[in-house]
Motif scaffolding. Structure first.
Motif, short mmCIF file in Angstrom:
data_model
loop_
_atom_site.label_atom_id
_atom_site.label_comp_id
_atom_site.label_asym_id
_atom_site.label_seq_id
_atom_site.Cartn_x
_atom_site.Cartn_y
_atom_site.Cartn_z
N HIS A 176 99.22 -1.49 90.00
CA HIS A 176 100.02 -0.26 90.16
C HIS A 176 100.34 1.23 91.25
N PRO A 177 101.71 1.88 91.28
CA PRO A 177 101.50 2.21 92.60
C PRO A 177 100.58 3.83 92.56
N ASP A 178 100.24 3.78 90.97
CA ASP A 178 99.36 4.97 90.68
C ASP A 178 98.39 5.09 91.46
N LEU A 179 97.78 3.17 91.31
CA LEU A 179 95.82 3.17 91.85
C LEU A 179 96.01 3.62 92.93
N ALA A 180 95.31 4.27 93.52
CA ALA A 180 94.92 4.31 94.54
C ALA A 180 93.41 3.89 95.14
N LEU A 181 93.11 2.83 95.68
CA LEU A 181 92.16 2.10 96.28
C LEU A 181 91.89 2.81 97.86
N PRO A 182 89.91 2.41 97.11
CA PRO A 182 88.98 3.33 98.27
C PRO A 182 89.18 2.78 99.41
N PRO A 183 89.01 3.41 100.33
CA PRO A 183 89.00 2.93 101.75
C PRO A 183 87.78 2.50 102.26
N ASP A 184 86.93 2.62 101.80
CA ASP A 184 85.46 1.78 101.68
C ASP A 184 84.85 1.20 100.51
N GLY A 185 84.69 0.50 100.83
CA GLY A 185 83.56 0.14 98.75
C GLY A 185 84.34 -0.92 98.58
N PRO A 186 83.98 -1.77 97.38
CA PRO A 186 85.28 -2.99 96.69
C PRO A 186 86.08 -3.08 96.44
N ILE A 187 86.62 -3.52 95.71
CA ILE A 187 88.79 -3.22 95.70
C ILE A 187 88.37 -3.78 94.14
N PRO A 188 89.02 -3.24 93.35
CA PRO A 188 88.87 -3.77 91.81
C PRO A 188 90.37 -5.03 91.79
N PHE A 189 89.27 -5.84 90.82
CA PHE A 189 90.11 -7.03 91.22
C PHE A 189 90.08 -7.97 89.32
N LEU A 190 91.28 -7.77 89.39
CA LEU A 190 91.78 -8.50 88.03
C LEU A 190 91.96 -10.46 88.42
N SER A 191 91.34 -10.94 87.25
CA SER A 191 91.45 -11.99 87.81
C SER A 191 91.59 -13.22 86.60
N PHE A 192 92.27 -14.32 86.94
CA PHE A 192 92.18 -15.24 85.95
C PHE A 192 90.84 -16.33 86.12
N ASP A 193 91.14 -17.11 85.19
CA ASP A 193 89.58 -17.59 84.59
C ASP A 193 89.23 -17.96 85.68
N ASP A 194 87.80 -18.99 85.30
CA ASP A 194 87.14 -19.65 86.78
C ASP A 194 88.07 -21.14 87.14
#
Length: 296
Positions: A176-194
């Motif tokens: 989403h355009p309003d989501l600010a990603l952290p410059p360092d550290g992990p990126i929140p990932f939206l995943s399908f299943d295994d």
């Protein structure tokens, strides 16, 4: 009566109009139909001249189709369906047998359902049993002989010589355009299943560039992933047909995803005439319309 007989709804022009709706513009429609952009434009212009009205809106910022264009699209879908069904009906042969077919969630939401419905009407003695699973599961079922064929997604570099390629598509990192990603550290990932090969690529090769993904949401459904992206929960991998206006495509900071292909892949069983006919009709339909359209 003279005025009506002087007008024509040419099938090829209607097919071009339909492809423009499906692919979001003349350029993409032309690529999908294997025509030049000028050829598609000419077909639409000739149709507009015959009907004495504009079908495409040419004003900046306006919707793609005029009111007349939207009205004609409603008729075009029915006309093309009846036209193609009539051709198949007149050329059909007596066919019987059973087909076990695998589909992904993506393909069940396309007009493939219409193609299968028409096949069943034309060949009532063929029993088609469908199973909807994720692509990796379907591939395993094919290897075990549980399916005669499946329409699956694969990475473009994984297409086999025996696969029937229906169409190709791009895979994108989105948020989403309003989501600010952290410059360092992990990126929140939206995943399908295994069982999702998008996920496996993302958590393996996708992190080779130095990005670290932290899975914060798992869902087997594309609808669930789309909702999570539009809610600003994180970053996801989605193919082109699932992109929404309120999604931002990421082009920096993450590795470029490989292209996708939708293919018909057969199992290892002996030749099945009913399956041969079904695959041929699916392939022919896709070539006519330049891809599978998402259901509205």
């Amino acid at each position: 009566m003279t005025e009506l007989t002087s007008r024509r709804l040419e099938i090829d022009a209607l097919r071009a109009l339909w492809a423009i709706r499906h692919h979001g513009g003349i350029t993409r429609a032309a690529e999908a139909l294997g025509l030049s952009q000028s050829a598609v434009s000419h077909k639409i212009k000739r149709l507009e001249t015959s009907l004495d009205c504009d079908l495409l809106s040419r004003k900046p910022g306006a919707s793609m189709f005029t009111t007349a264009g939207e009205d004609l699209l409603d008729y075009a879908g029915r006309i093309l369906g009846l036209h193609d069904e009539a051709l198949l009906n007149l050329s059909k042969t007596s066919l019987a047998g059973r087909v076990a077919l695998g589909l992904t969630e993506d393909t069940t939401c396309t007009d493939l359902a219409r193609i299968l419905g028409r096949f069943r009407r034309l060949h009532p003695n063929v029993s088609v049993r469908t199973k909807v699973r994720m692509s990796l599961i379907l591939r395993g079922m094919l290897e075990r002989g549980e399916l005669d064929a499946a329409i699956v997604q694969v990475f473009a570099h994984e297409v086999r010589p025996t696969d029937v390629v229906l169409f190709r598509e791009q895979l994108h990192w989105v948020k989403h355009p309003d989501l600010a990603l952290p410059p360092d550290g992990p990126i929140p990932f939206l995943s399908f299943d295994d069982e999702c090969f998008y996920r496996r690529w993302a958590l393996d090769i996708g992190q080779d560039g130095g990005a670290v993904l932290e899975t914060v949401f798992e869902c087997a459904s594309a609808a669930g992933i789309i909702a999570a992206v539009t809610s600003g929960l994180g970053v996801a991998l989605l193919n082109g047909r699932h992109l929404q206006p309120d999604m931002e495509i990421l082009t920096h900071g993450l590795p470029m995803p490989p292209d996708l292909a939708y293919v018909v892949r057969r199992g290892r069983k002996v030749r099945n005439p009913a399956l041969d006919t079904l695959v041929a009709e699916i392939e022919s339909e896709i070539s006519r319309y330049g891809g599978l359209a998402l259901a509205s």
